[in-house]
Design a protein around this motif. Structure first.
Motif, PDB file in Angstrom:
ATOM      1  N   PRO B  17      -4.257   0.637  -0.016  1.00  0.00           N
ATOM      2  CA  PRO B  17      -3.744   2.009  -0.159  1.00  0.00           C
ATOM      3  C   PRO B  17      -3.814   2.456  -1.624  1.00  0.00           C
ATOM      4  O   PRO B  17      -3.594   1.639  -2.524  1.00  0.00           O
ATOM      5  CB  PRO B  17      -2.285   1.897   0.290  1.00  0.00           C
ATOM      6  CG  PRO B  17      -2.201   0.633   1.057  1.00  0.00           C
ATOM      7  CD  PRO B  17      -3.227  -0.289   0.480  1.00  0.00           C
ATOM      8  N   VAL B  18      -4.155   3.698  -1.815  1.00  0.00           N
ATOM      9  CA  VAL B  18      -4.160   4.275  -3.174  1.00  0.00           C
ATOM     10  C   VAL B  18      -3.402   5.597  -3.100  1.00  0.00           C
ATOM     11  O   VAL B  18      -3.847   6.531  -2.420  1.00  0.00           O
ATOM     12  CB  VAL B  18      -5.607   4.547  -3.674  1.00  0.00           C
ATOM     13  CG1 VAL B  18      -5.572   5.092  -5.101  1.00  0.00           C
ATOM     14  CG2 VAL B  18      -6.454   3.290  -3.600  1.00  0.00           C
ATOM     15  N   GLU B  19      -2.272   5.644  -3.743  1.00  0.00           N
ATOM     16  CA  GLU B  19      -1.491   6.891  -3.705  1.00  0.00           C
ATOM     17  C   GLU B  19      -2.202   7.982  -4.501  1.00  0.00           C
ATOM     18  O   GLU B  19      -2.825   7.691  -5.525  1.00  0.00           O
ATOM     19  CB  GLU B  19      -0.092   6.660  -4.293  1.00  0.00           C
ATOM     20  CG  GLU B  19       0.829   5.829  -3.408  1.00  0.00           C
ATOM     21  CD  GLU B  19       1.137   6.496  -2.068  1.00  0.00           C
ATOM     22  OE1 GLU B  19       1.108   7.740  -1.996  1.00  0.00           O
ATOM     23  OE2 GLU B  19       1.408   5.758  -1.096  1.00  0.00           O
ATOM     24  N   PRO B  20      -2.133   9.222  -4.068  1.00  0.00           N
ATOM     25  CA  PRO B  20      -2.701  10.315  -4.869  1.00  0.00           C
ATOM     26  C   PRO B  20      -2.035  10.365  -6.246  1.00  0.00           C
ATOM     27  O   PRO B  20      -0.900   9.909  -6.404  1.00  0.00           O
ATOM     28  CB  PRO B  20      -2.379  11.570  -4.058  1.00  0.00           C
ATOM     29  CG  PRO B  20      -2.011  11.089  -2.697  1.00  0.00           C
ATOM     30  CD  PRO B  20      -1.498   9.706  -2.842  1.00  0.00           C
ATOM     31  N   GLN B  21      -2.744  10.933  -7.197  1.00  0.00           N
ATOM     32  CA  GLN B  21      -2.192  10.979  -8.560  1.00  0.00           C
ATOM     33  C   GLN B  21      -1.077  12.013  -8.682  1.00  0.00           C
ATOM     34  O   GLN B  21      -0.359  12.039  -9.671  1.00  0.00           O
ATOM     35  CB  GLN B  21      -3.318  11.275  -9.551  1.00  0.00           C
ATOM     36  CG  GLN B  21      -4.299  10.110  -9.644  1.00  0.00           C
ATOM     37  CD  GLN B  21      -5.490  10.396 -10.535  1.00  0.00           C
ATOM     38  OE1 GLN B  21      -5.881  11.551 -10.707  1.00  0.00           O
ATOM     39  NE2 GLN B  21      -6.073   9.358 -11.092  1.00  0.00           N
ATOM     40  N   ARG B  22      -1.001  12.916  -7.723  1.00  0.00           N
ATOM     41  CA  ARG B  22       0.108  13.879  -7.734  1.00  0.00           C
ATOM     42  C   ARG B  22       0.641  14.003  -6.308  1.00  0.00           C
ATOM     43  O   ARG B  22      -0.041  13.593  -5.355  1.00  0.00           O
ATOM     44  CB  ARG B  22      -0.355  15.247  -8.251  1.00  0.00           C
ATOM     45  CG  ARG B  22      -1.430  15.882  -7.395  1.00  0.00           C
ATOM     46  CD  ARG B  22      -2.068  17.080  -8.059  1.00  0.00           C
ATOM     47  NE  ARG B  22      -3.223  17.522  -7.301  1.00  0.00           N
ATOM     48  CZ  ARG B  22      -3.215  18.444  -6.356  1.00  0.00           C
ATOM     49  NH1 ARG B  22      -2.075  19.043  -6.039  1.00  0.00           N
ATOM     50  NH2 ARG B  22      -4.313  18.779  -5.726  1.00  0.00           N
ATOM     51  N   ASP B  23       1.825  14.570  -6.187  1.00  0.00           N
ATOM     52  CA  ASP B  23       2.425  14.742  -4.863  1.00  0.00           C
ATOM     53  C   ASP B  23       1.718  15.894  -4.147  1.00  0.00           C
ATOM     54  O   ASP B  23       1.775  17.049  -4.599  1.00  0.00           O
ATOM     55  CB  ASP B  23       3.925  15.044  -5.026  1.00  0.00           C
ATOM     56  CG  ASP B  23       4.627  15.100  -3.677  1.00  0.00           C
ATOM     57  OD1 ASP B  23       3.970  14.837  -2.643  1.00  0.00           O
ATOM     58  OD2 ASP B  23       5.833  15.409  -3.655  1.00  0.00           O
TER      59      ASP B  23
END
Lengths: 197, 145
Positions: B17-23
């Motif tokens: 998983p790679v979280e987005p850099q912003r919400d």
């Protein structure tokens, strides 16, 4: 957007993750955006990660497509039959969103022929963070369609039949693209004389 | 030349998983909210248009019935004049005036609703019926003299 008036609060304590997802998805399908936000929080990493790999590490595009995938999921949720896990359904929808973007490219990316020059120099073998980054860069440097086949097969674990169906290509073409992608990657990783497996 | 098993394992290990850099949630919430509003607005238009059209048809029918009793003779000149009725037609007969206003209002509302849903057969049919009622009223007024 507020949840529907009178909607019960989603009670998740003690449930298995898939059950929690199903419960949240049922609420979201009835218009409860707070439940949908909870689903977003639980799955954004997996969805965005898969899309990011398919876009070759283009963060801005991956974020746009991740947004698009969740909006499409919201629209399609009322038709979700719970025959598979919500996470699996969402993941397939997200991959499909990224592939639709790939299909919309005007020029045939396979013919662009930029990837061989763009590949990074060969690096060390141990899978340290630096090598991981190098591998990601090598994958990102592939042309979009070649990358899609490699990512779906070797990273995401799809079968050639599934890839061929999603990318509207023959199974043989999927295999050929994978072979090409692996050859380019192998060259980038620097082991030109090792026996193939 | 192809990949080693070890390399393929490394590729498999990329599936993290790679979280987005912003919400991304605020933008997603805004989009789904906007989509939720659009159908509601369209349904409100349809409801208003349908109710106005029904009211207009009833009003038209009442006006027509009122004019038919007592019946009055047509003259060839009056019928010929009916072919050149102005767009903002205002009947001189008070029994028809209310019906004409209702029909004109319904026609306007339906045209606005059709601008939102131009391919709606239901709205097109309602507009046709309304315009048909308007022509009947006009013919009746000419006939009533």
């Amino acid at each position: 957007m507020q949840p529907a008036r009178g909607a019960p609060m989603v009670e998740l304590a003690g449930r298995a993750p898939a059950d929690e997802d199903a419960q949240l998805a049922r609420h979201a399908a009835r218009g409860d955006s707070r439940a949908f936000e909870a689903l977003y929080r639980r799955h954004s990493g997996r969805v965005h990660g898969a899309i990011l790999r398919l876009t070759g590490g283009r963060h801005a595009r991956a974020e746009e497509l991740t947004q698009e995938a969740f909006v499409r999921a919201w629209q399609k949720l009322p038709g979700f039959r719970f025959e598979s896990a919500f996470g699996t359904w969402l993941y397939r929808l997200a991959i499909n969103t990224a592939l639709m973007d790939l299909r919309s490219l005007k020029n045939d990316p396979v013919e662009q022929g930029v990837e061989e020059d763009a590949l990074p120099e060969p690096g060390a073998q141990p899978f340290c963070p630096a090598e991981r980054e190098e591998l990601e860069r090598a994958v990102a440097a592939l042309s979009p369609r070649t990358r899609a086949v490699l990512v779906l097969h070797d990273v995401e674990g799809w079968k050639h039949e599934e890839i061929a169906a999603e990318l509207s290509m023959a199974v043989g073409s999927s295999k050929a693209q994978l072979h090409r992608a692996r050859r380019l990657l192998r060259r980038a990783l620097g082991a030109t004389n090792d026996p193939a497996l | 030349m192809t990949l080693h098993f070890e390399d393929r394992q490394k590729l498999r290990a990329l599936a993290q998983p790679v979280e987005p850099q912003r919400d991304l949630w605020p933008a997603i919430a805004a989009r789904i909210e906007a989509q939720a509003r659009a159908p509601r607005r369209r349904m409100q238009w349809l409801a208003v248009a349908a109710s106005l059209a029904c009211a207009a048809v009833i009003a038209g029918a009442i006006g027509i019935r009122a004019l038919r009793s007592p019946p009055r003779a047509n003259s060839p000149a009056q019928i010929a004049a009916a072919a050149n009725i102005p767009v903002r037609w205002k009947p001189s007969d008070p029994r028809l005036r209310g019906a004409a206003v209702e029909l004109r209002a319904a026609q306007g509302e339906l045209q606005q609703a059709l601008a939102i849903a131009p391919n709606s057969p239901y709205l097109q049919r309602l507009l046709q019926n309304t315009e048909h009622q308007q022509s009947r009223l006009r013919r009746l007024e000419v006939g009533a003299g």
